[in-house]
Design a protein around this motif. Structure first.
Motif, PDB file in Angstrom:
ATOM      1  N   UNK A  68      -9.921  -4.628 -35.844  1.00  0.00           N
ATOM      2  CA  UNK A  68      -9.192  -5.738 -36.454  1.00  0.00           C
ATOM      3  C   UNK A  68      -7.820  -5.316 -36.957  1.00  0.00           C
ATOM      4  N   UNK A  69      -7.638  -3.998 -37.211  1.00  0.00           N
ATOM      5  CA  UNK A  69      -6.318  -3.501 -37.621  1.00  0.00           C
ATOM      6  C   UNK A  69      -5.282  -3.753 -36.543  1.00  0.00           C
ATOM      7  N   UNK A  70      -5.740  -3.879 -35.306  1.00  0.00           N
ATOM      8  CA  UNK A  70      -4.841  -4.167 -34.177  1.00  0.00           C
ATOM      9  C   UNK A  70      -4.938  -5.640 -33.756  1.00  0.00           C
ATOM     10  N   UNK A  71      -5.650  -6.416 -34.549  1.00  0.00           N
ATOM     11  CA  UNK A  71      -5.770  -7.833 -34.237  1.00  0.00           C
ATOM     12  C   UNK A  71      -6.857  -8.167 -33.244  1.00  0.00           C
ATOM     13  N   UNK A  72      -7.768  -7.232 -32.995  1.00  0.00           N
ATOM     14  CA  UNK A  72      -8.849  -7.451 -32.040  1.00  0.00           C
ATOM     15  C   UNK A  72     -10.160  -7.609 -32.810  1.00  0.00           C
ATOM     16  N   UNK A  73     -10.769  -8.780 -32.725  1.00  0.00           N
ATOM     17  CA  UNK A  73     -12.039  -9.013 -33.405  1.00  0.00           C
ATOM     18  C   UNK A  73     -13.180  -8.448 -32.560  1.00  0.00           C
ATOM     19  N   UNK A  74     -14.051  -7.675 -33.178  1.00  0.00           N
ATOM     20  CA  UNK A  74     -15.197  -7.110 -32.460  1.00  0.00           C
ATOM     21  C   UNK A  74     -16.341  -6.936 -33.450  1.00  0.00           C
ATOM     22  N   UNK A  75     -17.527  -6.748 -32.912  1.00  0.00           N
ATOM     23  CA  UNK A  75     -18.683  -6.510 -33.785  1.00  0.00           C
ATOM     24  C   UNK A  75     -19.301  -5.171 -33.448  1.00  0.00           C
TER      25      UNK A  75
END
Length: 455
Positions: A68-75
């Motif tokens: 998310x620090x790079x704007x990519x949402x993941x789980x």
């Protein structure tokens, strides 16, 4: 007993041994190589390669955690150690098959079994007696254990590599290369990690700025460590291990990893009986790796100095060329490049600033650092660290030291700078590509040359 004669008989099929064998056959010599286990030795099967595969998996885990620090949402749903070990074994097996093919293609006689030096030109393996016009001792190293039984709750690195689960907590005895690499992996996988190091700093053989920088990074990652703290004893039971230090501290964890280094694998190999000079198990060879006995050479981890796979390989190649009469150039131990693959990575070659001051006098040494805070590529990687160059005034750069994410990839230029004795003016003249982390080398050189770009 059958007797056979070769130009070279090599006792050990690890990095030093097989590199010597491949180079020697390339020079037209006949070679027999004795290996008790698998060709490739500790590095390929129980050391460098499987460890770096785990570190790659750890890097991926960190990237997913922080995406998310790079704007990519993941789980992130956890570590599947079965899949991690499958990836690890896939890398090892591919490299092993390639090495087997090379050995066969080079027509190296691979002799499986435990060999023993039984004469100044003889290695015996079971019923086979191998005569060598030259003999190369390359029997490698083993994990030091401080007399503890390894394999259950108290582990050596060869056991830790193949754990089929992520421990909830680990104490690591030793803050050198092996210790900090495993600390990095386990922390990325979600374990609570505590390192116990007897010397004043982690990675104590590195430049002090690197050691302090790594300690700062480990603190920010939540990796616990105690320096200047001596181990007393450990007791294991079915559920874990209790670790005591000499100053009265006590730690409880699932496992204790013993990472205090490696010892030379020379016991009961027949070396002493043949007059090979020894010291605490190490073989004492001269700078051209000759033992002083007959035509017997020694290479790799059994020779005092850095216990690194690439050093072992270069020594193996060196000895093959020495036997062939090519008079190869000696590589000084200090000028062998070193990379520690923890997060953040460490890359170094040459003298630390403290050692350079000891050798040349403090008044004759200058140094400069380029910080990742001012480097665009490092900011894209969200990396922190630096490149540091150590120079003799009006002389060559004698030390390259760097800390940061992926900084090991810069060791190639670092090695050239030190080994080719470049000075700051030489290096500052070169163009370093933008935007790359490589720019930091150029900026440190410009600072040394008296024309800093920043600051």
């Amino acid at each position: 007993m059958s007797e056979e004669t070769y130009d070279i008989v090599i006792l050990g099929g690890g990095n030093a041994g097989y590199a010597c064998a491949l180079r020697a056959t390339g020079l037209g010599m006949s070679v027999a190589m004795v290996e008790e286990d698998k060709v490739g030795g500790t590095c390929l099967h129980r050391g460098c390669i499987p460890t770096k595969a785990l570190l790659r998996a750890a890097e991926v885990a960190d990237t997913v955690h922080e995406s998310l620090d790079w704007g990519i949402a993941s789980s992130f749903t956890g570590i599947d150690m079965a899949k991690v070990l499958e990836f690890q074994s896939g890398v090892v097996n591919k490299m092993y098959k390639g090495l087997q093919h090379l050995v066969k293609a080079h027509k190296v006689e691979l002799v499986n079994g435990r060999g023993r030096l039984t004469g100044p030109d003889t290695v015996t393996v079971g019923e086979r007696v191998l005569h060598g016009k030259n003999v190369v001792l390359a029997s490698g190293s083993f994990t030091k254990s401080l007399g503890m039984n390894l394999g259950n709750r108290i582990l050596g690195s060869e056991h830790a590599l193949f754990l089929d689960h992520v421990p909830s907590s680990v104490v690591i005895l030793g803050g050198g290369v092996i210790g900090v690499e495993f600390a990095s992996v386990w922390k990325s996988f979600g374990a609570e990690v505590t390192i116990i190091e007897a010397l004043p700093h982690l990675v104590p053989n590195e430049d002090e700025d690197v050691s302090k920088g790594l300690e700062k990074a480990f603190k920010s990652r939540g990796i616990n460590f105690l320096t200047g703290t001596r181990f007393a004893n450990a007791q294991e039971d079915e559920s874990g291990v209790t670790v005591n230090t000499e100053d009265g501290q006590q730690f409880r964890a699932d496992y204790l990893l013993v990472a205090i280094g490696r010892g030379p694998n020379t016991a009961d190999m027949g070396y002493e009986e043949q007059g090979i000079p020894m010291d605490r198990g190490f073989v004492l060879a001269n700078e051209r790796l000759h033992t002083g006995v007959g035509n017997i050479f020694a290479v790799g981890d059994i020779v005092p100095g850095l216990q690194l796979a690439h050093r072992a390989m270069m020594q193996g190649i060196f000895v093959a060329e020495e036997i062939a009469g090519l008079n190869p150039r000696v590589v000084d131990n200090d000028n062998v490049p070193r990379v520690t693959f923890c997060e953040p990575e460490i890359a170094s070659v040459g003298l630390t600033e403290a050692k350079a001051k000891e050798v040349y006098g403090a008044e004759n040494i200058v140094s400069a650092k380029s910080n990742m805070l001012g480097n665009a590529k490092s900011q894209m990687l969200k990396a922190a660290g630096f490149v540091k160059l150590v120079q003799v005034k009006d002389g060559p750069i004698v030390g390259f030291h760097a800390l940061g994410q992926r900084i090991g990839e810069q060791i190639g230029e670092g090695q050239l700078i030190v080994n080719w004795e470049a000075d700051a003016e030489d290096l500052a003249y070169l163009t370093h590509t933008h935007p790359t982390q490589n720019e930091m080398i150029g900026e440190a050189a410009m600072a040394l040359a008296g024309k800093p770009l920043h600051g």
